[in-house]
Structures are given as structure tokens and as C-alpha cells.
Design a protein around this motif. Structure first.
Motif, PDB file in Angstrom:
ATOM      1  N   VAL A  31       1.646  11.753  -3.757  1.00  0.00           N
ATOM      2  CA  VAL A  31       0.365  11.121  -4.091  1.00  0.00           C
ATOM      3  C   VAL A  31       0.643   9.668  -4.454  1.00  0.00           C
ATOM      4  N   GLY A  32       0.002   8.745  -3.750  1.00  0.00           N
ATOM      5  CA  GLY A  32       0.169   7.330  -4.046  1.00  0.00           C
ATOM      6  C   GLY A  32      -0.876   6.878  -5.049  1.00  0.00           C
ATOM      7  N   ALA A  33      -0.463   6.622  -6.283  1.00  0.00           N
ATOM      8  CA  ALA A  33      -1.363   6.143  -7.333  1.00  0.00           C
ATOM      9  C   ALA A  33      -0.746   4.908  -7.970  1.00  0.00           C
ATOM     10  N   ASP A  34      -0.165   4.066  -7.130  1.00  0.00           N
ATOM     11  CA  ASP A  34       0.629   2.936  -7.615  1.00  0.00           C
ATOM     12  C   ASP A  34      -0.122   1.605  -7.544  1.00  0.00           C
TER      13      ASP A  34
ATOM     14  N   ILE B 183       4.355  11.889  -7.660  1.00  0.00           N
ATOM     15  CA  ILE B 183       3.268  10.926  -7.805  1.00  0.00           C
ATOM     16  C   ILE B 183       3.832   9.532  -8.041  1.00  0.00           C
ATOM     17  N   ALA B 184       3.402   8.578  -7.227  1.00  0.00           N
ATOM     18  CA  ALA B 184       3.796   7.179  -7.390  1.00  0.00           C
ATOM     19  C   ALA B 184       2.798   6.510  -8.317  1.00  0.00           C
TER      20      ALA B 184
ATOM     21  N   CYS C 137      11.346   3.386 -12.940  1.00  0.00           N
ATOM     22  CA  CYS C 137      11.762   3.841 -11.621  1.00  0.00           C
ATOM     23  C   CYS C 137      10.514   4.062 -10.775  1.00  0.00           C
ATOM     24  N   HIS C 138      10.450   3.445  -9.597  1.00  0.00           N
ATOM     25  CA  HIS C 138       9.249   3.603  -8.780  1.00  0.00           C
ATOM     26  C   HIS C 138       9.593   3.968  -7.341  1.00  0.00           C
ATOM     27  N   ILE C 139       8.603   4.462  -6.639  1.00  0.00           N
ATOM     28  CA  ILE C 139       8.767   4.873  -5.243  1.00  0.00           C
ATOM     29  C   ILE C 139       8.574   3.652  -4.353  1.00  0.00           C
ATOM     30  N   VAL C 140       9.563   3.384  -3.475  1.00  0.00           N
ATOM     31  CA  VAL C 140       9.486   2.214  -2.605  1.00  0.00           C
ATOM     32  C   VAL C 140       9.118   2.572  -1.170  1.00  0.00           C
ATOM     33  N   SER C 141       9.390   3.822  -0.763  1.00  0.00           N
ATOM     34  CA  SER C 141       9.049   4.244   0.596  1.00  0.00           C
ATOM     35  C   SER C 141       9.079   5.758   0.686  1.00  0.00           C
TER      36      SER C 141
ATOM     37  N   TYR D 128       6.589   8.961 -11.112  1.00  0.00           N
ATOM     38  CA  TYR D 128       7.504   7.821 -11.192  1.00  0.00           C
ATOM     39  C   TYR D 128       6.708   6.548 -11.466  1.00  0.00           C
ATOM     40  N   GLU D 129       7.033   5.905 -12.587  1.00  0.00           N
ATOM     41  CA  GLU D 129       6.302   4.723 -13.035  1.00  0.00           C
ATOM     42  C   GLU D 129       7.239   3.520 -13.156  1.00  0.00           C
ATOM     43  N   LYS D 130       6.802   2.403 -12.594  1.00  0.00           N
ATOM     44  CA  LYS D 130       7.622   1.198 -12.552  1.00  0.00           C
ATOM     45  C   LYS D 130       7.903   0.621 -13.936  1.00  0.00           C
ATOM     46  N   ALA D 131       6.917   0.641 -14.834  1.00  0.00           N
ATOM     47  CA  ALA D 131       7.087   0.082 -16.176  1.00  0.00           C
ATOM     48  C   ALA D 131       8.190   0.820 -16.928  1.00  0.00           C
ATOM     49  N   SER D 132       9.001   0.080 -17.654  1.00  0.00           N
ATOM     50  CA  SER D 132      10.144   0.690 -18.336  1.00  0.00           C
ATOM     51  C   SER D 132       9.737   1.552 -19.524  1.00  0.00           C
TER      52      SER D 132
END
Length: 312
Positions: free
Chosen positions: A211-214, A36-37, A176-180, A60-64
Motif C-alpha cells: 500500500v503506497g501511503a507515502d 505499507i509505505a 527507513c522507507h520504500i524506494v521501489s 515503513y516511515e521515512k522520518a527517524s
């Protein structure tokens, strides 16, 4: 470096794998893997539901790290029923932090003749409420549903994290986040072989479902529909697939003494090309939204019902 602990943003699109349809088991009897992004409300709710169905889940969540950010979010009766259907414990924890609004008067008011947040005694030629949303409570009573209300977004994310990590302490990866992503074919069927995702760390991970939830500026959706992240058209009426509604909103929270605080839950004051919304959000606080028909990208807010004030 990617590490575990916390969360961040919001919403969704999906990249299904044909291998994931039907049973929960994949190759050699292993649980199907869902990546899940985004670790906002949408991503975490999806993660918990997948966990309860027996899937292996990684968010995977972008926020640290998880920090308290964001205001209240309203849940109507049907949304609360969905939460209860997913997990009774989660529902109970939400109820502990919930503020009900549908148990009180809610509706649309005359924003032109209102004085502050209230009006003088209404008469035939000077109405108060244009319409009341009584059906919100009546419908909930008829179908034995929870009443509509609000919860602070950070509180909701916190209880979701508790439930997810109780099942798998390493399920949420922060910083850490999904870029592609890349879909894989199987036996000539497009996407049936699962999906590989490339992380911001450069690592590549294989999964059965992505799943794109970004969030509204989703990297997953951008790739899926050939969009450029945060790219606007020259007239600013469209940005990464999102159309400008024609209204700009300014919002905030306040503590203010109003006479109908305990009687009214959700009020919408209507005016020409603008409207103002207030709602009780618990602990004596009131959340407000001011919507104005302004050109896209406007940084100035009209002051009251007329004039312009530079917010700087």
C-alpha cells in the motif's frame, strides 16, 4: 539502519496482489503480509484496519522518529463513522481530543464588506452570511452520525500508533522507507505472486500486498504511473501527476478575540479571486487559510484584499 518507533506523512495508492483477494491466509496457512509505505494518517489507519482483519502488517516511515508536526485536520460525520467502524477504542480516543464545529453556525460570508472577522449588523443591502451549512448538523442528526469537527494531526497519529503497537510493537519501522517495488507473476497471472519492496537500507522484503501511503510525492505512485518524483512541467502547472488548482494557500494558527467565537465554527469569507477561511480548532486557537488566484510557485502573498507584501 532501519529501526522501530514513530511516523511521518500522508496519502495513498495501492498495488494489489491477486493472492490477497478473499481469504486472509496465504501460503501454508500463514497470515497474508501487507507492507505499507508511509506512516502518516492514511498509512496508520490502513495498518490498524489490516491488523484487525488478521493480516501481518509492517509500516515503513521515512522520518527517524515521531514528532509533533502538522496542524488540525477536519473530520466530517462520514469520516468519523468510518473510524468508529474500524475501531471503537480509537474512536473514543479521538473524541477525547476532538473539537466540534458543526454544532455551531458554519458557512460562507461576504468577504468584501466584512470588517476584520465580523461585520456590522447585517441589512438587506449589506448581508452577513451568504449561506449557512445547517445541513451538516441536520444530516448527522438524521442518521445518528457524529458531528463534524477537528483534531490535531499529531494527536490523531499518536492514538493510531498506540492502537497499532498494542497489537504489534514492531509494526512501525522508522528511519527507513520504500524506494521501489517489483510485482511477481504466478501461474502466468501478472502480480498474482505478491510483491518485493526495496528499502532505503538496501534490504529487500517480500509481501503479498503493498500500500503506497507515502505522501503527495509518493515513490510508489511515481513508479506505478511512470512519474519522476517532484518533477514539474516547464509551466509549473503539473508536478508529479498533480495539477495546479490555480490557487496558492497561506495558512497558520492564531489566538484572536472575535465576538462570535462560541457561535461560529467554520467561516469562509469570499472575495474576488481569493477567499479566507477560519475555524475553531480547540484550546482557544483559530486556524486560518488564505487562498489567492496566483501563478504556480508564487512566494508572495497579497496583503489583505489588495497590494502585495513580500513574506521573504
Amino acid at each position: 539502519m532501519c529501526h522501530t518507533q514513530g511516523l511521518g506523512l500522508r496519502m495513498a495508492a495501492t498495488v494489489p496482489s491477486e493472492a490477497a483477494q478473499g481469504e486472509v491466509l496465504g501460503e501454508q496457512g500463514r497470515p497474508l503480509k501487507v507492507v505499507i509505505a508511509g506512516g502518516g494518517v492514511g498509512g496508520l489507519m490502513a495498518a490498524l484496519n489490516f491488523q484487525k482483519k488478521g493480516f501481518e502488517v509492517k509500516v515503513y516511515e521515512k522520518a527517524s522518529e515521531f514528532r509533533r508536526f502538522g496542524g488540525p485536520i477536519q473530520f466530517a460525520s462520514n469520516a468519523l463513522s468510518t473510524i468508529k467502524a474500524v475501531d471503537d477504542t480509537l474512536f473514543d480516543k479521538v473524541m477525547e481530543r476532538f473539537t466540534f464545529t458543526a454544532t455551531r453556525t458554519c458557512g460562507i460570508k461576504d468577504g468584501l464588506r466584512a470588517t476584520g472577522f465580523s461585520m456590522e449588523e447585517p441589512t438587506m443591502d449589506k448581508p452577513d452570511w451568504f449561506v449557512k451549512f445547517d445541513i451538516m448538523k441536520q444530516a448527522a442528526d438524521m442518521y445518528s452520525l457524529p458531528y463534524t469537527g477537528v483534531i490535531d494531526r499529531p494527536d490523531l497519529q499518536e492514538v493510531l500508533l498506540e492502537e497499532i503497537r498494542a497489537r504489534d510493537p514492531d509494526a512501525v519501522v522508522n528511519g527507513c522507507h520504500i524506494v521501489s517495488y517489483e510485482n511477481h507473476d504466478l501461474n502466468g497471472k501478472a502480480g498474482a505472486g505478491g510483491v518485493s519492496v526495496t528499502l532505503s537500507s538496501g534490504a529487500v522484503e517480500k509481501a503479498d500486498v503493498l500500500v503506497g501511503a507515502d505522501g503527495i510525492w509518493s515513490a510508489v505512485r511515481a513508479q506505478m504511473y511512470g512519474e519522476e518524483i517532484k518533477k514539474s512541467t516547464p509551466d509549473k502547472l503539473r508536478r508529479q501527476g498533480c495539477h495546479y488548482s490555480g490557487y496558492t494557500v497561506f495558512a497558520g494558527e492564531t489566538v484572536v478575540n472575535v465576538g462570535d467565537f462560541f457561535d461560529a465554527g467554520y467561516k469562509v469569507y469570499i472575495g474576488p479571486k481569493r477567499y479566507f477561511v477560519t475555524s475553531d480548532v480547540g484550546n482557544g486557537r483559530m486556524q486560518w487559510y488564505a487562498f489567492f488566484a496566483l501563478p504556480p510557485g508564487t512566494k508572495r502573498a497579497p496583503s489583505g484584499w489588495g497590494g502585495v507584501r513580500d513574506l521573504g
